[in-house]
Design a protein around this motif. Structure first.
Motif, PDB file in Angstrom:
ATOM      1  N   PHE A 186       0.816  -1.206  -0.057  1.00  0.00           N
ATOM      2  CA  PHE A 186      -0.045  -0.087  -0.120  1.00  0.00           C
ATOM      3  C   PHE A 186       0.854   0.991   0.022  1.00  0.00           C
ATOM      4  O   PHE A 186       1.907   1.240   1.017  1.00  0.00           O
ATOM      5  CB  PHE A 186      -0.865  -0.071   1.376  1.00  0.00           C
ATOM      6  N   ARG A 187       0.689   2.126  -0.767  1.00  0.00           N
ATOM      7  CA  ARG A 187       1.465   3.413  -1.018  1.00  0.00           C
ATOM      8  C   ARG A 187       0.901   4.136   0.387  1.00  0.00           C
ATOM      9  O   ARG A 187      -0.375   4.298   0.638  1.00  0.00           O
ATOM     10  CB  ARG A 187       1.036   4.166  -1.977  1.00  0.00           C
ATOM     11  N   VAL A 188       1.824   4.793   0.965  1.00  0.00           N
ATOM     12  CA  VAL A 188       1.391   5.552   2.205  1.00  0.00           C
ATOM     13  C   VAL A 188       2.401   7.005   2.015  1.00  0.00           C
ATOM     14  O   VAL A 188       3.352   6.960   1.236  1.00  0.00           O
ATOM     15  CB  VAL A 188       1.732   4.818   3.381  1.00  0.00           C
ATOM     16  N   MET A 189       2.040   7.773   2.887  1.00  0.00           N
ATOM     17  CA  MET A 189       2.705   9.132   2.753  1.00  0.00           C
ATOM     18  C   MET A 189       4.004   8.770   3.653  1.00  0.00           C
ATOM     19  O   MET A 189       4.100   7.789   4.377  1.00  0.00           O
ATOM     20  CB  MET A 189       2.015  10.372   3.698  1.00  0.00           C
ATOM     21  N   GLU A 190       5.039   9.572   3.686  1.00  0.00           N
ATOM     22  CA  GLU A 190       6.186   9.325   4.255  1.00  0.00           C
ATOM     23  C   GLU A 190       6.250  10.020   5.746  1.00  0.00           C
ATOM     24  O   GLU A 190       6.447  10.877   6.047  1.00  0.00           O
ATOM     25  CB  GLU A 190       7.257  10.098   3.647  1.00  0.00           C
ATOM     26  N   ALA A 191       5.287   9.026   6.435  1.00  0.00           N
ATOM     27  CA  ALA A 191       4.857   9.603   7.802  1.00  0.00           C
ATOM     28  C   ALA A 191       4.876   8.312   8.693  1.00  0.00           C
ATOM     29  O   ALA A 191       4.398   7.240   8.203  1.00  0.00           O
ATOM     30  CB  ALA A 191       3.640  10.278   7.769  1.00  0.00           C
ATOM     31  N   ALA A 192       5.506   8.302  10.010  1.00  0.00           N
ATOM     32  CA  ALA A 192       5.382   7.273  10.891  1.00  0.00           C
ATOM     33  C   ALA A 192       3.978   6.610  11.358  1.00  0.00           C
ATOM     34  O   ALA A 192       3.989   5.383  11.575  1.00  0.00           O
ATOM     35  CB  ALA A 192       6.040   7.715  12.055  1.00  0.00           C
ATOM     36  N   ILE A 193       2.817   7.556  11.341  1.00  0.00           N
ATOM     37  CA  ILE A 193       1.663   6.888  11.726  1.00  0.00           C
ATOM     38  C   ILE A 193       1.079   6.025  10.542  1.00  0.00           C
ATOM     39  O   ILE A 193       0.576   5.226  10.900  1.00  0.00           O
ATOM     40  CB  ILE A 193       0.981   8.176  12.042  1.00  0.00           C
ATOM     41  N   ASP A 194       1.184   6.724   9.401  1.00  0.00           N
ATOM     42  CA  ASP A 194       0.565   5.746   8.093  1.00  0.00           C
ATOM     43  C   ASP A 194       1.458   4.505   8.240  1.00  0.00           C
ATOM     44  O   ASP A 194       0.940   3.527   7.711  1.00  0.00           O
ATOM     45  CB  ASP A 194       1.037   6.566   6.913  1.00  0.00           C
ATOM     46  N   ILE A 195       2.782   4.590   8.191  1.00  0.00           N
ATOM     47  CA  ILE A 195       3.464   3.267   8.098  1.00  0.00           C
ATOM     48  C   ILE A 195       3.133   2.346   9.220  1.00  0.00           C
ATOM     49  O   ILE A 195       2.873   0.857   9.010  1.00  0.00           O
ATOM     50  CB  ILE A 195       5.026   3.561   8.368  1.00  0.00           C
ATOM     51  N   ALA A 196       3.046   2.968  10.483  1.00  0.00           N
ATOM     52  CA  ALA A 196       2.468   1.994  11.558  1.00  0.00           C
ATOM     53  C   ALA A 196       1.063   1.279  11.527  1.00  0.00           C
ATOM     54  O   ALA A 196       1.001   0.117  11.692  1.00  0.00           O
ATOM     55  CB  ALA A 196       2.614   2.777  12.757  1.00  0.00           C
ATOM     56  N   ILE A 197       0.037   2.020  10.800  1.00  0.00           N
ATOM     57  CA  ILE A 197      -1.150   1.449  10.731  1.00  0.00           C
ATOM     58  C   ILE A 197      -1.085   0.404   9.793  1.00  0.00           C
ATOM     59  O   ILE A 197      -1.935  -0.742   9.906  1.00  0.00           O
ATOM     60  CB  ILE A 197      -2.153   2.573  10.382  1.00  0.00           C
ATOM     61  N   ILE A 198      -0.552   0.649   8.610  1.00  0.00           N
ATOM     62  CA  ILE A 198      -0.672  -0.311   7.349  1.00  0.00           C
ATOM     63  C   ILE A 198       0.191  -1.566   8.150  1.00  0.00           C
ATOM     64  O   ILE A 198      -0.274  -2.822   7.696  1.00  0.00           O
ATOM     65  CB  ILE A 198       0.053   0.217   6.158  1.00  0.00           C
ATOM     66  N   GLU A 199       1.395  -1.383   8.856  1.00  0.00           N
ATOM     67  CA  GLU A 199       1.961  -2.607   9.217  1.00  0.00           C
ATOM     68  C   GLU A 199       0.994  -3.528  10.280  1.00  0.00           C
ATOM     69  O   GLU A 199       1.131  -4.592  10.362  1.00  0.00           O
ATOM     70  CB  GLU A 199       3.345  -2.112  10.106  1.00  0.00           C
ATOM     71  N   ALA A 200       0.037  -2.505  10.995  1.00  0.00           N
ATOM     72  CA  ALA A 200      -0.502  -3.250  12.039  1.00  0.00           C
ATOM     73  C   ALA A 200      -1.600  -4.127  11.320  1.00  0.00           C
ATOM     74  O   ALA A 200      -1.986  -5.115  11.817  1.00  0.00           O
ATOM     75  CB  ALA A 200      -1.195  -2.119  12.862  1.00  0.00           C
ATOM     76  N   LEU A 201      -2.061  -3.437  10.144  1.00  0.00           N
ATOM     77  CA  LEU A 201      -3.016  -4.414   9.185  1.00  0.00           C
ATOM     78  C   LEU A 201      -2.604  -5.597   8.690  1.00  0.00           C
ATOM     79  O   LEU A 201      -3.128  -6.303   8.017  1.00  0.00           O
ATOM     80  CB  LEU A 201      -3.701  -3.551   8.430  1.00  0.00           C
ATOM     81  N   GLY A 202      -1.127  -5.704   8.529  1.00  0.00           N
ATOM     82  CA  GLY A 202      -0.561  -6.711   8.076  1.00  0.00           C
ATOM     83  C   GLY A 202       0.109  -6.636   6.581  1.00  0.00           C
ATOM     84  O   GLY A 202       0.366  -7.425   5.679  1.00  0.00           O
ATOM     85  N   GLY A 203      -0.174  -5.292   6.106  1.00  0.00           N
ATOM     86  CA  GLY A 203       0.101  -5.006   4.717  1.00  0.00           C
ATOM     87  C   GLY A 203       1.824  -4.472   4.716  1.00  0.00           C
ATOM     88  O   GLY A 203       2.136  -4.183   5.878  1.00  0.00           O
ATOM     89  N   SER A 204       2.091  -4.061   3.512  1.00  0.00           N
ATOM     90  CA  SER A 204       3.490  -3.650   3.336  1.00  0.00           C
ATOM     91  C   SER A 204       3.376  -2.338   2.880  1.00  0.00           C
ATOM     92  O   SER A 204       2.862  -1.919   1.736  1.00  0.00           O
ATOM     93  CB  SER A 204       4.060  -4.364   2.132  1.00  0.00           C
ATOM     94  N   PRO A 205       3.718  -1.070   3.993  1.00  0.00           N
ATOM     95  CA  PRO A 205       3.573   0.264   3.692  1.00  0.00           C
ATOM     96  C   PRO A 205       4.754   0.569   2.702  1.00  0.00           C
ATOM     97  O   PRO A 205       5.982   0.211   2.992  1.00  0.00           O
ATOM     98  CB  PRO A 205       3.867   0.926   4.875  1.00  0.00           C
ATOM     99  N   THR A 206       4.497   1.462   1.637  1.00  0.00           N
ATOM    100  CA  THR A 206       5.284   1.633   0.775  1.00  0.00           C
ATOM    101  C   THR A 206       5.423   3.416   0.441  1.00  0.00           C
ATOM    102  O   THR A 206       4.543   3.747  -0.262  1.00  0.00           O
ATOM    103  CB  THR A 206       5.058   0.999  -0.705  1.00  0.00           C
TER     104      THR A 206
END
Length: 348
Positions: A186-206
């Protein structure tokens, strides 16, 4: 030689002074009786990564710009730059710090990267109960505290608003459970909170620049993204995404942010005009976003995108999955009062 140069400079100064004294009419009243001025207007560049058709573009063009130019009697000229013309969100924040950009509609998650981690408190998953609740909290004590201290990094928030209620889309598979996110990028903004949420859901933040996202989705560099309904429509992401799930994992606030250098350069009366203009525009935006959501949903469905609405039970599973992000709130937010306020809202 030096004496001749100094004499010439003195003479030129006297001539300029005489010319200025003899041209008083240009700064007072002409023969028509209409007040005129020789002063150039203050240029206020306002930027964003969204496009002109989004609710943010609409309220800048149709509300903020005309309000400020009219109520400043033309002393401020507002120039609007959308579509990432002046750079990414991060670059716009840097521009405001240097006053090469006077204002921007900037997401709080990006501003948090500039030594303001307490702003991450605004984007904790499932913090607000509804859009209306988010507005109430942003306009109250919670929002006021989040705005404190921005001047230390060269910024000032005039008003908090909405960027989007974040949902998940995918070209790979429909998302109905957190497990459906596993194996997806999943594309995310370069932001810690966005990365953390996608990781928690089991996705790969990009992390990826917003203006590169359409191509990234089209070419399969990423499988999905987490923008709101209006942005997904306006940027035509529905053309390269098959599924869109209204997960509402967090409310992304943005700010009508101005350069502190620019703000301090304004006389008090123009500060008030800019402040009032920001309030006027952001209030209008709250109605426009709902209107645009209602208009865009049937268009995206007609184009072939499946929009999935979760049951309360299904949404509870996403809330449970992202609860691990709250376990790391101290690291993400790093501000005792902000943490306390966020937890109080979450635990209502």
């Amino acid at each position: 030689m030096k004496k001749r140069i100094m004499s010439l400079a003195l003479a030129l100064t006297m001539v300029v002074s005489l010319v200025a004294c003899g041209s008083g009419e240009s700064s007072s009243t002409a023969s028509t009786g209409t007040p005129t001025t020789s002063e150039e207007p203050i240029v206020m560049k306002v930027a964003g990564t969204f496009n002109d058709e989004s609710f943010m573009g609409v309220y800048l063009h149709d509300y903020f710009k005309p309000y400020v130019e009219e109520h400043s009697d033309g002393r401020i000229s507002v120039e609007i730059y959308t579509n990432s013309v002046l750079g990414s969100d991060r670059e716009l924040v840097e521009g405001m710090q240097m006053n090469t950009v006077q204002a921007a509609i900037a997401p709080v998650n990006v501003i948090a990267n500039f030594n303001m981690p307490k702003l991450n408190a605004l984007s904790m998953p499932y913090l607000f109960e509804s859009r209306e609740d988010a507005y109430e909290q942003l306009d109250g004590e919670f929002g006021d505290y989040m705005a404190e201290g921005l001047e230390t990094i060269g910024l000032r928030s005039l008003r908090w608003g909405e960027s989007a209620i974040r949902n998940l889309s995918s070209s790979k598979k429909a998302i109905r459970t957190p497990e459906d996110c596993e194996g997806q990028k999943f594309r995310v903004m370069e932001a810690a909170i966005d990365i953390a949420i996608i990781e928690a859901l089991g996705g790969s933040p990009t992390p990826m620049a917003f203006n590169e996202l359409y191509t990234g989705l089209q070419q399969g560099t990423v499988d999905g993204q987490d923008n709101g309904l209006v942005m997904t429509y306006n940027m035509k992401f529905y053309e390269v995404q098959d599924y869109y799930t209204v997960t509402e994992q967090y409310f992304l606030a943005n700010g009508f942010i101005v350069s502190e250098i620019f703000w301090q350069s304004l006389p008090d009366d123009l500060k008030q005009v800019v402040q009032d203009g920001a309030d006027y525009a952001m209030e209008a935006g709250r109605e426009i976003v709902v209107q645009q959501e209602n208009e865009c949903i049937p268009i995206m469905e007609e184009a072939g995108m499946e929009i999935i609405y979760l049951t309360d039970e299904e949404k509870a599973a996403f809330k449970e999955a992202t609860s691990s992000v709250w376990d790391n709130i101290e690291e993400l937010v790093q501000d005792e009062k902000a943490i306390e306020m966020a937890l109080e809202l979450y635990n209502r």
